[in-house]
Structure formats: C-alpha cells, structure tokens
Design a protein around this motif. Sequence first.
Motif, PDB file in Angstrom:
ATOM      1  N   GLU A  13       0.814  -1.219   0.000  1.00  0.00           N
ATOM      2  CA  GLU A  13       0.000   0.000   0.000  1.00  0.00           C
ATOM      3  C   GLU A  13       0.846   1.267   0.000  1.00  0.00           C
ATOM      4  O   GLU A  13       0.409   2.309  -0.482  1.00  0.00           O
ATOM      5  CB  GLU A  13      -0.941  -0.001   1.203  1.00  0.00           C
ATOM      6  N   GLU A  14       2.040   1.200   0.538  1.00  0.00           N
ATOM      7  CA  GLU A  14       2.914   2.375   0.604  1.00  0.00           C
ATOM      8  C   GLU A  14       3.602   2.662  -0.728  1.00  0.00           C
ATOM      9  O   GLU A  14       4.286   3.665  -0.873  1.00  0.00           O
ATOM     10  CB  GLU A  14       3.992   2.177   1.687  1.00  0.00           C
ATOM     11  N   GLU A  15       3.443   1.774  -1.700  1.00  0.00           N
ATOM     12  CA  GLU A  15       4.073   1.893  -3.013  1.00  0.00           C
ATOM     13  C   GLU A  15       5.591   2.001  -2.896  1.00  0.00           C
ATOM     14  O   GLU A  15       6.231   2.818  -3.547  1.00  0.00           O
ATOM     15  CB  GLU A  15       3.472   3.048  -3.804  1.00  0.00           C
ATOM     16  N   GLU A  16       6.141   1.161  -2.058  1.00  0.00           N
ATOM     17  CA  GLU A  16       7.591   1.097  -1.859  1.00  0.00           C
ATOM     18  C   GLU A  16       8.230  -0.044  -2.643  1.00  0.00           C
ATOM     19  O   GLU A  16       9.431  -0.042  -2.877  1.00  0.00           O
ATOM     20  CB  GLU A  16       7.908   0.911  -0.366  1.00  0.00           C
ATOM     21  N   ASN A  17       7.431  -1.041  -3.030  1.00  0.00           N
ATOM     22  CA  ASN A  17       7.950  -2.224  -3.717  1.00  0.00           C
ATOM     23  C   ASN A  17       7.014  -2.598  -4.856  1.00  0.00           C
ATOM     24  O   ASN A  17       5.798  -2.669  -4.670  1.00  0.00           O
ATOM     25  CB  ASN A  17       8.059  -3.401  -2.737  1.00  0.00           C
ATOM     26  N   GLY A  18       7.589  -2.815  -6.013  1.00  0.00           N
ATOM     27  CA  GLY A  18       6.770  -3.186  -7.163  1.00  0.00           C
ATOM     28  C   GLY A  18       7.604  -3.323  -8.404  1.00  0.00           C
ATOM     29  O   GLY A  18       8.832  -3.471  -8.353  1.00  0.00           O
ATOM     30  N   GLU A  19       6.928  -3.232  -9.540  1.00  0.00           N
ATOM     31  CA  GLU A  19       7.628  -3.374 -10.812  1.00  0.00           C
ATOM     32  C   GLU A  19       6.785  -2.802 -11.944  1.00  0.00           C
ATOM     33  O   GLU A  19       5.578  -2.602 -11.803  1.00  0.00           O
ATOM     34  CB  GLU A  19       7.938  -4.841 -11.091  1.00  0.00           C
ATOM     35  N   ALA A  20       7.456  -2.522 -13.054  1.00  0.00           N
ATOM     36  CA  ALA A  20       6.799  -2.203 -14.316  1.00  0.00           C
ATOM     37  C   ALA A  20       7.216  -3.318 -15.263  1.00  0.00           C
ATOM     38  O   ALA A  20       8.401  -3.671 -15.326  1.00  0.00           O
ATOM     39  CB  ALA A  20       7.242  -0.842 -14.843  1.00  0.00           C
ATOM     40  N   VAL A  32      11.144  -1.880  -8.322  1.00  0.00           N
ATOM     41  CA  VAL A  32      11.139  -0.875  -7.267  1.00  0.00           C
ATOM     42  C   VAL A  32      11.273  -1.611  -5.935  1.00  0.00           C
ATOM     43  O   VAL A  32      10.466  -2.482  -5.627  1.00  0.00           O
ATOM     44  CB  VAL A  32       9.839  -0.048  -7.272  1.00  0.00           C
ATOM     45  N   LYS A  33      12.317  -1.269  -5.187  1.00  0.00           N
ATOM     46  CA  LYS A  33      12.534  -1.861  -3.859  1.00  0.00           C
ATOM     47  C   LYS A  33      12.816  -0.744  -2.881  1.00  0.00           C
ATOM     48  O   LYS A  33      13.678   0.106  -3.129  1.00  0.00           O
ATOM     49  CB  LYS A  33      13.704  -2.841  -3.887  1.00  0.00           C
ATOM     50  N   ASN A  34      12.064  -0.732  -1.791  1.00  0.00           N
ATOM     51  CA  ASN A  34      12.210   0.286  -0.757  1.00  0.00           C
ATOM     52  C   ASN A  34      12.134   1.696  -1.331  1.00  0.00           C
ATOM     53  O   ASN A  34      12.865   2.597  -0.927  1.00  0.00           O
ATOM     54  CB  ASN A  34      13.514   0.087   0.018  1.00  0.00           C
ATOM     55  N   GLY A  35      11.280   1.893  -2.325  1.00  0.00           N
ATOM     56  CA  GLY A  35      11.056   3.212  -2.898  1.00  0.00           C
ATOM     57  C   GLY A  35      12.009   3.615  -4.006  1.00  0.00           C
ATOM     58  O   GLY A  35      11.821   4.650  -4.633  1.00  0.00           O
ATOM     59  N   ASP A  36      13.030   2.821  -4.269  1.00  0.00           N
ATOM     60  CA  ASP A  36      13.992   3.139  -5.323  1.00  0.00           C
ATOM     61  C   ASP A  36      13.765   2.228  -6.515  1.00  0.00           C
ATOM     62  O   ASP A  36      13.740   1.001  -6.373  1.00  0.00           O
ATOM     63  CB  ASP A  36      15.428   2.964  -4.826  1.00  0.00           C
ATOM     64  N   GLY A  37      13.624   2.819  -7.687  1.00  0.00           N
ATOM     65  CA  GLY A  37      13.396   2.046  -8.896  1.00  0.00           C
ATOM     66  C   GLY A  37      14.628   2.022  -9.779  1.00  0.00           C
ATOM     67  O   GLY A  37      15.408   2.962  -9.804  1.00  0.00           O
ATOM     68  N   ALA A  38      14.800   0.916 -10.497  1.00  0.00           N
ATOM     69  CA  ALA A  38      15.923   0.786 -11.428  1.00  0.00           C
ATOM     70  C   ALA A  38      15.512  -0.100 -12.597  1.00  0.00           C
ATOM     71  O   ALA A  38      14.782  -1.082 -12.429  1.00  0.00           O
ATOM     72  CB  ALA A  38      17.126   0.181 -10.717  1.00  0.00           C
ATOM     73  N   VAL A  39      15.993   0.268 -13.775  1.00  0.00           N
ATOM     74  CA  VAL A  39      15.764  -0.553 -14.954  1.00  0.00           C
ATOM     75  C   VAL A  39      16.511  -1.865 -14.759  1.00  0.00           C
ATOM     76  O   VAL A  39      17.657  -1.883 -14.303  1.00  0.00           O
ATOM     77  CB  VAL A  39      16.260   0.167 -16.230  1.00  0.00           C
TER      78      VAL A  39
END
Length: 138
Positions: A13-20, A32-39
């Motif tokens: 829910e905090e949008e800290e972990n995810g992916e595109a 996206v891990k702990n709020g930081d995203g990387a290709v």
Amino acid sequence: MKIESIDYWFSDEEEENGEATCPVCGEPWVLVKNGDGAVVSRTACPHLRFAIEPESDSIECFNGFDLEDFIPAIEALARECGEEITGETVERFIIENRSSEEFWTSLEHPQVDTLLELTQGMPCGPSYALHFGAKLES
C-alpha cells in the motif's frame, strides 16, 4: 510506431515495492525496492529493445538491439523534419526527442513498433518519464 503508457504495479500500500513489466510477456523492465526504482539490466523479456532514462546521456540497449541499425531511420526522419544530424548526434537527437509524439508516431522500423512511457510524479508538479522501445507485435 505506436505510443503507449505503462505503469507500476505495487505489491504494498505504501508503493515502496513493485515493478513495471512488459505488456506482452509480463517480465519486469523496472524493479522498485524500498522506494527506489531501477531498470532491470538483464531482463528475460524478448520484446524490450531500448530504454531511455530521465537525465540520461545514453540509450541502454537490450536483446542484441544495435543503435547502428536504428540510426538510418532516425536520420531520414530528422532530415524530413528539417533537422541536420549526423551519425554522432543521432543518439543525442533520440534522447532530446524522447517525448515527441510527432517524432515517434512518424517513425517506422522493423525492430521497434512501440514506444512505451512510464511516468512518475504528479500532473501539476514534478514528474519524470522513462521511455522504452519494444517490438510487441509478431
């Protein structure tokens, strides 16, 4: 070439972990891990051709995609638009025009049929866009 939007899928829910992910095969393009995203530098997705990150000075290529094969199409289109570019400046031209709908919808290339834009931020505030070139259709 088509232009489409993609978005993140967050696992919390905090949008800290995810992916595109790739819209065809679902393999991650951005984590996206702990709020930081990387290709993702080594993706299993066979559809991804390139990524242009915000504030980038270069284009990251994937799956054997070679900008040298892409350059003639870009040069021809740029000249039609009245731009004078050479092989050394084509990458800079692509980066500077990465958000140009007119440019991308006019471009045709057998290895790339879709430009996908991943935007983060608020419509009325600071935001950034990450662009992906992909071959989504067979």
